[in-house]
Design a protein around this motif. Structure first.
Motif, PDB file in Angstrom:
ATOM      1  N   GLN A   3      -8.181   6.303   3.760  1.00  0.00           N
ATOM      2  CA  GLN A   3      -6.804   5.835   3.223  1.00  0.00           C
ATOM      3  C   GLN A   3      -6.864   5.938   1.758  1.00  0.00           C
ATOM      4  O   GLN A   3      -6.128   5.243   0.888  1.00  0.00           O
ATOM      5  CB  GLN A   3      -6.146   4.674   3.915  1.00  0.00           C
ATOM      6  CG  GLN A   3      -5.735   4.672   5.371  1.00  0.00           C
ATOM      7  CD  GLN A   3      -4.757   5.688   5.470  1.00  0.00           C
ATOM      8  OE1 GLN A   3      -3.822   6.031   4.725  1.00  0.00           O
ATOM      9  NE2 GLN A   3      -4.694   6.347   6.890  1.00  0.00           N
ATOM     10  N   THR A  17      -1.185   6.195   0.450  1.00  0.00           N
ATOM     11  CA  THR A  17      -1.350   4.609  -0.189  1.00  0.00           C
ATOM     12  C   THR A  17      -1.433   4.859  -1.555  1.00  0.00           C
ATOM     13  O   THR A  17      -1.716   5.850  -2.100  1.00  0.00           O
ATOM     14  CB  THR A  17      -2.686   4.119   0.661  1.00  0.00           C
ATOM     15  OG1 THR A  17      -3.925   4.844   0.280  1.00  0.00           O
ATOM     16  CG2 THR A  17      -2.455   4.335   2.004  1.00  0.00           C
ATOM     17  N   LEU A  35      -2.057   2.078  10.208  1.00  0.00           N
ATOM     18  CA  LEU A  35      -1.643   3.261   9.322  1.00  0.00           C
ATOM     19  C   LEU A  35      -2.156   4.641   9.876  1.00  0.00           C
ATOM     20  O   LEU A  35      -2.971   4.651  10.366  1.00  0.00           O
ATOM     21  CB  LEU A  35      -2.573   3.000   7.938  1.00  0.00           C
ATOM     22  CG  LEU A  35      -2.206   1.856   6.787  1.00  0.00           C
ATOM     23  CD1 LEU A  35      -3.035   1.934   5.680  1.00  0.00           C
ATOM     24  CD2 LEU A  35      -0.471   2.321   6.403  1.00  0.00           C
ATOM     25  N   LEU A  89       0.925  -1.253  -0.140  1.00  0.00           N
ATOM     26  CA  LEU A  89      -0.027   0.030   0.002  1.00  0.00           C
ATOM     27  C   LEU A  89       0.951   1.324   0.120  1.00  0.00           C
ATOM     28  O   LEU A  89       0.349   2.348  -0.632  1.00  0.00           O
ATOM     29  CB  LEU A  89      -0.966  -0.029   1.111  1.00  0.00           C
ATOM     30  CG  LEU A  89      -2.073  -1.005   1.006  1.00  0.00           C
ATOM     31  CD1 LEU A  89      -2.706  -1.122   2.684  1.00  0.00           C
ATOM     32  CD2 LEU A  89      -3.039  -0.562   0.220  1.00  0.00           C
ATOM     33  N   THR A  90       1.872   1.361   0.618  1.00  0.00           N
ATOM     34  CA  THR A  90       2.844   2.458   0.706  1.00  0.00           C
ATOM     35  C   THR A  90       3.849   2.495  -0.242  1.00  0.00           C
ATOM     36  O   THR A  90       4.646   3.459  -0.302  1.00  0.00           O
ATOM     37  CB  THR A  90       3.292   2.650   2.369  1.00  0.00           C
ATOM     38  OG1 THR A  90       4.333   1.557   2.552  1.00  0.00           O
ATOM     39  CG2 THR A  90       2.115   2.764   3.240  1.00  0.00           C
TER      40      THR A  90
END
Length: 481
Positions: free
Chosen positions: A165, A126, A120, A95-96
């Motif tokens: 996110q 993200t 998170l 995701l990052t």
């Protein structure tokens, strides 16, 4: 950090009229046309599936015709790595775009210095947030596992939830623990509970949650706004424990003379009685549903403008050798040897990716951020990855990683590993580093650290400089409470 929408030049812009009002209309049309031309992206993630669990990666017992066809119609990577050797930090890395020495979540829930979950944060960028700046519709369906702090009031919106996110739509498991049951009675749709009151998760009765995820993914594609590109992160829970699947998925594997593997049916994991038939049935059920999704893309006319990727979040956990789930590699889930982190990676994009190709490019899950940034035209946040588009599209020289880094800290930890070219350095806490030459020893059987001390010194320096400090993930032994 400024994440801007990437600019695209469209023929529509050249048709702008001289008047201000007409120019405005043409500019709007140009922007809409440019968005349509951006590819849809579907990233499908299996849970605890080994490198060797697909036919295209050498599996001989489990039938995976749809994923094998996807490989024949696209590209198959042979040196792709997960973000970690367990679920949580691997998904955080995806995701990052950061490896486990820099990502915000570096361990599964409560494997932290204060024994409390770390989620998170608002400051984390993200894939969902990045792609939204490029005009994408975004969705995550399945296992989230980035919101583990159960002390946060459920009547308030947690900033670590998918909707907060960068994801427009979420359906699935909020917590890791809940995903340990295929008949769990409480899922989440966006920020609200989604109850399955008929489900009896202690006795494996009711609606099989995997089927819901597949159906929701199909519905999402059908109902998406066709004037805008979409990103779907489909995070399946198959074939993570428990070993359980509806009987129709076991039928083709019964009466084959396979050795029986008796499973514990009354422990934390509510397994079906026989493991081998169940495991094969689970993988084949997932394969069946991915086949239905790929068929839908063709029916909807989306096939040629959709990049579909399939991978696993870490090495296998179930197999005791019968399926050869880790192929030629040493180790499995919770190891930083190849069997714990090297995973299948298949990408298909009709008329863009050359069919039936294979790549030995050394890549990792954190490469998805720069790859999707380049695909979408979005500005890219800080990342440890490199774009894979040159390899996917076979159109220019591929940038190489100087090294890949992992750290993992549970009962046997902390453990660190670095892949540098064909070298692999593995270091256990307060023990001498192990060195393997993967060009001749892919099974990591022969530690050659004593033979190549200068190489050990060089890669150890990379390892020591790879990570950034974290308030809850230090490299000291932990005992889970």
């Amino acid at each position: 950090m400024n994440l801007k929408v990437g600019s695209s030049i469209s023929l529509m812009a050249a048709l702008a009229l001289s008047t201000t009002s007409c120019a405005t209309v043409s500019e709007q049309q140009a922007e809409k046309t440019a968005e349509i031309q951006k590819p849809n992206i579907i990233y499908i993630l299996a849970d605890d599936m080994g490198y060797g669990d697909l036919g295209s990666y050498g599996q001989t017992k489990i039938k995976t015709p749809n994923l094998d066809q996807m490989a024949s119609e696209g590209i198959r990577f042979t040196q792709h790595y997960a973000g970690s050797t367990v679920c949580g930090p691997s998904r955080a890395s995806l995701l990052t775009g950061l490896h486990s020495g820099n990502s915000p979540v570096r361990g599964n829930p409560t494997w932290t210095d204060n024994r409390k979950p770390y989620d998170l944060q608002d400051s984390d960028i993200t894939l969902g947030e990045m792609l939204k700046t490029a005009g994408y519709q975004t969705a995550v369906i399945g296992k989230w596992g980035m919101t583990e702090d159960r002390s946060f009031p459920e009547d308030k919106i947690n900033p670590s939830m998918p909707n907060q996110q960068g994801f427009d739509y979420f359906f699935g498991f909020k917590y890791h623990h809940d995903a340990h049951y295929y008949y769990w009675d409480k899922l989440w749709e966006n920020n609200s509970p989604y109850w399955l009151k008929e489900n009896d998760y202690m006795n494996n009765k009711g609606i099989y949650t995997h089927d819901l995820f597949s159906n929701k993914a199909i519905d999402y594609i059908k109902q998406s706004d066709k004037t805008k590109p979409f990103f779907l992160y489909l995070a399946y829970t198959i074939p993570h424990l428990p070993m359980t699947v509806p009987e129709d998925s076991k039928a083709q594997y019964k009466d084959l003379g396979w050795p029986k593997r008796k499973m514990n049916t009354q422990g934390h994991y509510r397994n079906d009685k026989e493991g081998n038939v169940t495991y094969a049935g689970m993988v084949s059920r997932m394969d069946r549903d991915i086949g239905a999704l790929l068929k839908l893309l063709k029916q909807q006319g989306l096939d040629e403008n959709t990049l579909v990727i399939f991978a696993s979040d870490n090495g296998h956990h179930y197999d005791n050798g019968f399926f050869d789930s880790n192929g030629p590699f040493r180790g499995k889930k919770r190891d930083l040897y190849e069997g714990g982190i090297r995973v299948p990676f298949i990408a298909k994009w009709a008329n863009k990716i050359k069919p039936n190709t294979e790549s030995d490019h050394i890549s990792a899950m954190w490469d998805m951020m720069p790859t999707f940034c380049e695909l979408s035209g979005a500005d890219c946040p800080k990342t440890d990855g490199v774009s894979l588009l040159p390899t996917l599209l076979d159109n220019r020289k591929q940038e190489q990683h100087d090294f890949l880094y992992w750290e993992f800290n549970e009962r046997q930890g902390p453990i660190q590993a670095v892949r540098h070219q064909n070298w692999k350095l593995v270091r256990f806490y307060e023990k001498p580093a192990e060195l393997y030459d993967l060009s001749t020893d892919v099974g990591e059987k022969n530690d050659v650290a004593a033979k190549y001390p200068e190489t050990v010194k060089k890669i150890t320096k990379m390892m020591d400089g790879a990570r950034s400090p974290h308030s809850q993930f230090s490299l000291k032994p932990l005992i889970k409470q």
